[in-house]
Design a protein around this motif. Structure first.
Motif, mmCIF file in Angstrom:
data_model
loop_
_atom_site.group_PDB
_atom_site.id
_atom_site.type_symbol
_atom_site.label_atom_id
_atom_site.label_comp_id
_atom_site.label_asym_id
_atom_site.label_seq_id
_atom_site.Cartn_x
_atom_site.Cartn_y
_atom_site.Cartn_z
ATOM 1 N N SER A 170 0.921 -1.250 0.019
ATOM 2 C CA SER A 170 -0.187 0.015 -0.066
ATOM 3 C C SER A 170 0.807 1.293 0.092
ATOM 4 N N ASP A 180 -6.290 -1.051 -4.806
ATOM 5 C CA ASP A 180 -5.473 -1.686 -3.455
ATOM 6 C C ASP A 180 -6.422 -2.468 -2.626
ATOM 7 N N GLU A 181 -6.267 -4.011 -2.982
ATOM 8 C CA GLU A 181 -7.177 -5.085 -2.668
ATOM 9 C C GLU A 181 -8.805 -4.567 -2.694
HETATM 10 MG MG LIG Z 1 -1.902 -2.447 2.399
#
Ligand SMILES: [Mg+2]
Ligand SMILES: Nc1ncnc2c1ncn2[C@@H]1O[C@H](COP(=O)(O)OP(=O)(O)OP(=O)(O)O)[C@@H](O)[C@H]1O
Length: 350
Positions: free
Chosen positions: A44, A159-160
């Protein structure tokens, strides 16, 4: 048309704590790059540095060969989609999609055209008048992606984005994001913990660990030729089996027996074999070890066997179809020598 990204000796430190250690990476125009790695490895942080949400401590971020370190987030041509989609609850879907463009003073007709186009791509036209609470998780995530699309960014960062969805929806959204990439052709970076997402979506997988890149390459390159134990254990599901190996005059020994390997193996201390590369009949393989069967899982299409060597090392096996393997029985594991991975004491592939 699509955009390239280069990281040159990129460093991130929070005070005295360096969390990204001089990373070099080239992302080609239009490439779909997936970052994977254990929690806390810096995925991240790296995305946020590229997006401009986090200052860069050292090194260079180049987008289309231009240094972007000091360019504000809004002028980098990047849109980011997060795990929590954070839609505005009091606005309907149309307003959620239009909001960023309105703040940027985009002309009304242009806003309408872009929202309509994004809604068509994501198949949410019938939902435009609904409030977020009237949407399913997958529909909300589509709106979040729609907010990125309407900005017409050069680069998408995810991000995910699917980790809050249930298994079935994840599969559906995975296919949709892959299609979106095919249709738009933009450069995209995608962070996930999901092996299948990484293997199926990526042009390039980047395996991170403790703020460094362990290996970057095409999914099958990483699967077939992992550079070290870490990548070998991280890529592939279920995980590669690792067996302790010792050398004596006769060759490489595993669980007390010498392997009939076709090549020299100086320095090998670990033998790696993927569960799906083990067979219980010899075929063209060599014998690896005799195993005691501890547990059998019949999944219908596959049979997963959990077994142990005579010296107590675990070996998992995935067999195609409904294999007749008895609990408590002894079986012999074989494998094609070309499918074996050998590692030295440093963990490097040899
Ligand atoms: Mg992360
Ligand atoms: N604001 C901060 N201050 C200090 N350390 C931070 C800060 N943000 C992140 N870190 C540290 O930086 C490292 C990388 O964090 P990051 O969030 O990038 O990991 P990640 O790979 O995204 O993990 P996850 O898979 O859990 O999301 C971690 O050790 C984390 O504790």
């Amino acid at each position: 048309m699509a955009t390239s990204i280069q990281l040159r000796q990129l460093v991130k430190a929070y005070g005295d704590l360096e969390v990204i250690h001089s990373i070099d990476l080239d992302i080609d125009p239009g490439e779909f790059t997936v970052f994977v790695g254990p929690s806390g490895c810096g995925k991240s942080t790296l995305l946020r540095m590229i997006a401009g949400l986090e200052p860069i401590t050292g090194g260079d971020l180049l987008i289309d060969s231009q240094r972007m370190n000091d360019v504000p987030a809004a002028r980098r041509g990047i849109a980011m989609v997060f795990q929590s989609y954070a839609l505005y609850p009091h606005m309907n879907v149309y307003q959620n999609l239009a909001f960023g463009l309105e703040t940027a003073k985009t002309p009304k007709a242009e806003i309408q055209a872009r929202v309509q186009r994004a809604a068509e791509i994501l198949q949410i036209v019938p939902l435009l008048q609904r409030k977020p609470k009237q949407l399913s998780g997958g529909q909300r995530q589509r709106v979040a992606i729609g907010r990125a699309i309407v900005r017409e960014p050069k680069i998408f960062l995810f991000d995910e984005p699917l980790s809050n969805l249930d298994a079935e929806l994840r599969v559906q959204m995975r296919v949709e994001i892959a299609k979106l990439h095919n249709d738009l052709g933009n450069t995209m970076i995608y962070v996930t913990h999901d092996q299948v997402e990484a293997m199926t979506m990526a042009d390039k997988i980047v395996v991170l660990r403790l703020g460094v890149i362990e290996q970057a390459g095409a999914p099958l390159e990483l699967y077939n030729n992992p550079k070290n134990l870490f990548v070998a254990g991280f890529i592939g599901s279920p995980k590669m089996n690792f067996l302790t190996a010792t050398e004596d005059g006769a060759g490489l020994k595993v669980a007390g027996a010498t392997l009939n390997l076709p090549r020299a193996v100086a320095g090998a201390t670990t033998l790696g074999i993927r569960p799906e590369h083990i067979t219980l009949t010899q075929g063209s393989g060599i014998k690896i070890a005799d195993l005691r069967v501890d547990l059998v899982e019949n999944l219908g299409g596959q049979t997963v066997v959990y077994a142990t060597t005579s010296d107590g090392q675990s070996v998992n096996i995935v067999l195609e179809g409904q294999a007749p393997v008895d609990l408590g029985s002894t079986v012999t594991a074989y494998a094609d020598p070309a499918r074996l991975h050998l590692f030295n004491a440093n963990g490097d592939a040899i």
